[in-house]
Design a protein around this motif. Structure first.
Motif, PDB file in Angstrom:
ATOM      1  N   SER A   1      26.251  38.777  44.253  1.00  0.00           N
ATOM      2  CA  SER A   1      25.623  39.352  45.438  1.00  0.00           C
ATOM      3  C   SER A   1      24.613  38.377  46.032  1.00  0.00           C
ATOM      4  O   SER A   1      24.104  37.496  45.335  1.00  0.00           O
ATOM      5  N   THR A  18      38.143  40.255  56.591  1.00  0.00           N
ATOM      6  CA  THR A  18      38.145  40.993  57.854  1.00  0.00           C
ATOM      7  C   THR A  18      37.523  40.196  59.000  1.00  0.00           C
ATOM      8  O   THR A  18      38.023  40.239  60.133  1.00  0.00           O
ATOM      9  N   THR A  76      29.624  34.790  50.366  1.00  0.00           N
ATOM     10  CA  THR A  76      30.787  34.967  51.235  1.00  0.00           C
ATOM     11  C   THR A  76      31.514  33.650  51.452  1.00  0.00           C
ATOM     12  O   THR A  76      32.756  33.602  51.492  1.00  0.00           O
ATOM     13  N   ARG A 101      35.845  40.851  50.938  1.00  0.00           N
ATOM     14  CA  ARG A 101      36.277  41.766  52.002  1.00  0.00           C
ATOM     15  C   ARG A 101      35.718  41.337  53.359  1.00  0.00           C
ATOM     16  O   ARG A 101      36.397  41.448  54.388  1.00  0.00           O
ATOM     17  N   THR A 102      34.479  40.831  53.345  1.00  0.00           N
ATOM     18  CA  THR A 102      33.875  40.374  54.600  1.00  0.00           C
ATOM     19  C   THR A 102      34.642  39.186  55.169  1.00  0.00           C
ATOM     20  O   THR A 102      34.939  39.128  56.371  1.00  0.00           O
ATOM     21  N   TYR A 132      30.556  41.673  42.430  1.00  0.00           N
ATOM     22  CA  TYR A 132      30.351  41.841  43.866  1.00  0.00           C
ATOM     23  C   TYR A 132      31.604  41.384  44.611  1.00  0.00           C
ATOM     24  O   TYR A 132      32.003  40.220  44.546  1.00  0.00           O
ATOM     25  N   THR A 133      32.251  42.286  45.322  1.00  0.00           N
ATOM     26  CA  THR A 133      33.485  41.965  46.044  1.00  0.00           C
ATOM     27  C   THR A 133      33.329  42.089  47.563  1.00  0.00           C
ATOM     28  O   THR A 133      34.304  41.898  48.288  1.00  0.00           O
ATOM     29  N   LEU A 134      32.119  42.400  48.034  1.00  0.00           N
ATOM     30  CA  LEU A 134      31.933  42.548  49.472  1.00  0.00           C
ATOM     31  C   LEU A 134      32.138  41.220  50.205  1.00  0.00           C
ATOM     32  O   LEU A 134      32.593  41.206  51.350  1.00  0.00           O
ATOM     33  N   GLY A 135      31.819  40.096  49.544  1.00  0.00           N
ATOM     34  CA  GLY A 135      32.022  38.797  50.174  1.00  0.00           C
ATOM     35  C   GLY A 135      33.498  38.543  50.473  1.00  0.00           C
ATOM     36  O   GLY A 135      33.840  38.039  51.543  1.00  0.00           O
TER      37      GLY A 135
END
Length: 294
Positions: free
Chosen positions: A55, A81, A261, A77-78, A72-75
């Motif tokens: 994160s 997309t 990211t 997905r960000t 942390y996997t939001l990077g």
């Protein structure tokens, strides 16, 4: 009467042939150095994998060498997309695949004319191709940009395909022309006696013998074009035409960079190239081995 008995010649003991698996300490020293070199090369990839699932809070507080406290996997997905990764993947595959096929075809035809056709001034032409390989892309970018604007190909994938086909085929022509200059003349003379024309000789005699070398060039051209950054950055300004390296660079702002990211984007962008290399690894090794045997 004395009987003389022949004496057998002294038999010299044969020296044992050393086993290739037991050739002394030097073999293990070389193996250890290769392993250490491989581990050193894998260190940046390990850091990229470590920070891809970290994160921003962990990265800013503990630094890039710390172990992440959460998965942390939001990077990922960000990045997927924001840059429209499937479209960028298609653009990179289209450009790299087209350049690989066209570059090999142009290199084969040029080298056939120079190496076997014996074009007048062959050495000067081959030297010109060698000089073209030495020119930096920074020296070519403005003329390429100007010509693309004039002919209406700016911001199109076709412009990048044409540019890299010419650049890659310059190296391929230089390499294949050197190989074809040593092609056995007896095969060419036998094909000519059978009534084969130049195209028949190319596709029935020359091409089958050069197939491993052409496969190696195809793989190299694909990977080299996939990793190109400067020319696609200048020639492709639309989000719908950009490639993966350009999309990855777009994540970096002027004053702020989201390191997790960026690492996640670099990781997911590296996967297709690694898969391509693993799929064609046997073809690459076979082509290099065949070239060494010849």
């Amino acid at each position: 009467m004395a009987v003389i008995t022949p004496t057998a010649a002294p038999v010299t003991p044969r020296r044992p042939v050393p086993d290739r698996h037991h050739r002394g300490v030097s073999r293990w020293v070389v193996l250890a150095l290769v392993v250490v070199g491989a581990l050193v090369m894998l260190v940046p990839f390990a850091f990229m994998l470590l920070n891809a699932f970290k994160s921003p809070g962990d990265y800013s507080s503990a630094g890039p060498l710390s172990w992440p406290t959460e998965f942390y996997t939001l990077g990922l997905r960000t990045y997927w997309t924001e840059v429209n990764f499937p479209l960028k993947l298609w653009n990179s595959a289209l450009i790299a695949g087209s350049v690989a096929v066209l570059g090999v075809a142009v290199s084969l035809l040029n080298a056939y004319a120079l190496g076997i056709g014996r074009v007048r001034g062959r050495l000067w032409i081959v030297g010109l191709f060698l000089l073209a390989n030495m020119l930096p892309q920074e020296a070519l970018i403005y003329p390429l940009y100007y010509v693309a604007k004039q002919v209406g190909l700016y911001n199109t994938q076709l412009s990048v395909i044409i540019i890299f086909t010419v650049i890659q085929s310059a190296f391929g022509t230089y390499l294949l022309a050197s190989v074809m200059s040593t092609f056995p003349r007896s095969l060419l003379e036998a094909a000519a006696l059978d009534g084969a024309g130049k195209w028949t000789v190319l596709w029935r005699v020359v091409f089958p013998n050069l197939r491993p070398t052409l496969a190696v060039l195809l793989i190299f051209f694909f990977i080299w074009t996939w990793n190109e950054f400067l020319i696609p950055l200048v020639m492709l300004i639309d989000n719908q035409t950009q490639t993966i390296p350009v999309a990855l660079a777009s994540l970096q702002g002027d004053r702020l960079m989201d390191a997790p990211t960026t690492n996640a984007g670099a990781l997911i962008s590296l996967v297709p190239a690694i898969l391509f290399f693993l799929i064609f690894q046997r073809t690459l090794a076979r082509g290099i081995t065949a070239g060494a045997e010849k």
